[in-house]
Design a protein around this motif. Structure first.
Motif, mmCIF file in Angstrom:
data_model
loop_
_atom_site.group_PDB
_atom_site.id
_atom_site.type_symbol
_atom_site.label_atom_id
_atom_site.label_comp_id
_atom_site.label_asym_id
_atom_site.label_seq_id
_atom_site.Cartn_x
_atom_site.Cartn_y
_atom_site.Cartn_z
ATOM 1 N N GLU A 1 -10.554 -1.877 2.942
ATOM 2 C CA GLU A 1 -10.589 -0.472 2.546
ATOM 3 C C GLU A 1 -12.005 0.076 2.399
ATOM 4 O O GLU A 1 -12.246 1.266 2.567
ATOM 5 C CB GLU A 1 -9.807 -0.258 1.239
ATOM 6 C CG GLU A 1 -8.325 -0.012 1.438
ATOM 7 C CD GLU A 1 -7.479 -1.278 1.404
ATOM 8 O OE1 GLU A 1 -8.031 -2.342 1.079
ATOM 9 O OE2 GLU A 1 -6.268 -1.188 1.715
ATOM 10 N N ASP B 1 -3.156 0.739 -4.247
ATOM 11 C CA ASP B 1 -2.564 -0.585 -4.391
ATOM 12 C C ASP B 1 -1.257 -0.399 -5.165
ATOM 13 O O ASP B 1 -1.273 0.044 -6.317
ATOM 14 C CB ASP B 1 -3.523 -1.502 -5.165
ATOM 15 C CG ASP B 1 -3.002 -2.924 -5.269
ATOM 16 O OD1 ASP B 1 -1.854 -3.100 -5.732
ATOM 17 O OD2 ASP B 1 -3.728 -3.866 -4.906
ATOM 18 N N ARG C 1 0.831 -1.204 0.000
ATOM 19 C CA ARG C 1 0.000 0.000 0.000
ATOM 20 C C ARG C 1 0.865 1.253 0.000
ATOM 21 O O ARG C 1 1.894 1.321 0.682
ATOM 22 C CB ARG C 1 -0.915 0.019 1.235
ATOM 23 C CG ARG C 1 -1.955 -1.098 1.270
ATOM 24 C CD ARG C 1 -3.039 -0.864 0.233
ATOM 25 N NE ARG C 1 -4.070 -1.910 0.280
ATOM 26 C CZ ARG C 1 -4.073 -2.988 -0.502
ATOM 27 N NH1 ARG C 1 -3.070 -3.178 -1.369
ATOM 28 N NH2 ARG C 1 -5.047 -3.871 -0.433
ATOM 29 N N ILE D 1 -5.025 6.312 -0.642
ATOM 30 C CA ILE D 1 -4.307 5.054 -0.430
ATOM 31 C C ILE D 1 -4.432 4.245 -1.715
ATOM 32 O O ILE D 1 -5.520 4.124 -2.282
ATOM 33 C CB ILE D 1 -4.862 4.281 0.785
ATOM 34 C CG1 ILE D 1 -4.641 5.105 2.068
ATOM 35 C CG2 ILE D 1 -4.194 2.914 0.908
ATOM 36 C CD1 ILE D 1 -5.255 4.499 3.320
#
Length: 344
Positions: free
Chosen positions: A143, A92, A78, A90
């Protein structure tokens, strides 16, 4: 590109020039292993590179303002970014997908994951009726369930807060700002534990040593200062002739054979204060100081604007710098750096 160490000149530490941003570089960070380098810029993007050869892996696009800060989790899964569009995002790391966006009350100046990556801290500039603040968020592994509301918000600085980091074991937050202070806050109660005013002008950045026993602060008063994390005693002062925007402590100062007691400093005059395009006059080189003796032992030239951000690779065998000129320069040390007695 030449690198000057004291009176010795080397031609074999050629930097790798990373060009993937269209505006000034604001921050850069290696992941824990050091194989990845993350950078961000005023061009509203964050970018990922291989740190060994400078190859660009990908870009994280979604912000609509300058990205001021970023951090990456210990497992490199992350990425968190903070930007002038009043948001924290945030991502991936692998896919580049935006997973979470958290709106803030003002431009986001600094972001950092806690040890263990279960919390994050963000810093906002003052905006409208909202003062500058430090915000602690609990992070949800799912998330979709991520709360957009901070666990607590801390105040104390007068004016802009430039950077905040988690201290050892997440027990305290260490922040620096334009008011020239270093402040320490209790993460559980939010109360201010210490306020240190030793710099004569604003403090632009803070960075811990690898083991977090020390930290270094960079100031517009033309100095960087080395501190004991526990006692908050100022251990050393590194004096330059220009504003210092960033500094870093070599991870090789402990448990290395031979150790390298080195700190690097980057900065330079503001563009509006520079009356000529000469890099020498602007003083945009990265300076190396002996950590203990406080003496300048060398410098690395190359940038055409103030250096805004610096970091050593976790193994101490290379370092990166990002500047107002929009370039990241990746320097791998040659064998001489590790064998020559003059660098001890």
């Amino acid at each position: 590109t030449q690198s000057t160490w004291g009176i010795f000149v080397h031609y074999n530490m050629r930097p790798i020039l990373l060009k993937g941003h269209e505006r000034p570089i604001t921050f850069l960070k290696y992941n824990r292993e050091g194989d990845l380098l993350f950078t961000c810029s005023k061009d509203s993007k964050a970018t990922l590179w291989w740190s060994d050869n400078g190859e660009r892996i990908g870009t994280y696009q979604g912000h609509t303002g300058a990205v001021w800060s970023l951090d990456v989790t210990d497992d490199s899964r992350r990425l968190i970014t903070g930007a002038a569009d009043n948001s924290v995002k945030i991502w991936d790391v692998q896919t580049g997908e935006e997973l979470v966006s958290i709106g803030h009350t003002g431009p986001v100046r600094s972001v950092a994951y806690s040890l263990g990556d279960r919390r994050a801290v963000t810093v906002t500039d003052s905006f409208m009726e909202h003062p500058a603040g430090i915000h602690i968020f609990e992070l949800d592994e799912n998330e979709e369930r991520q709360s957009r509301h901070p666990l607590r918000t801390l105040h104390g600085h007068e004016g802009k807060i430039n950077e905040v980091l988690w201290g050892p074991l997440n027990e305290a937050l260490y922040s620096v700002g334009d008011d020239g202070t270093i402040r320490v806050f209790d993460t559980e109660t939010g109360s201010q534990l210490h306020c240190i005013q030793e710099h004569k002008k604003g403090v632009n950045a803070i960075a811990f040593s690898k083991d977090q026993t020390m930290f270094i602060t960079s100031s517009s008063d033309h100095t960087a200062k080395l501190w004991d994390t526990k006692t908050l005693k100022c251990l050393k002062t590194y004096q330059t002739e220009r504003p210092v925007n960033a500094a870093a402590i070599s991870p090789l100062y402990s448990n290395a054979n031979p150790p390298r007691y080195h700190v690097i400093l980057g900065g330079g005059q503001e563009a509006r204060d520079v009356t000529t395009t000469s890099t020498r006059v602007g003083k945009f080189d990265v300076k190396f100081f002996h950590m203990i003796y406080e003496e300048e032992i060398g410098s690395v030239k190359g940038h055409f604007g103030p250096v805004n951000t610096l970091a050593f690779h976790p193994d101490g065998r290379s370092f990166s710098s990002g500047a107002e000129d929009g370039y990241i320069r990746l320097h791998h040390f040659d064998n001489d750096y590790f064998s020559a007695r003059r660098f001890d």
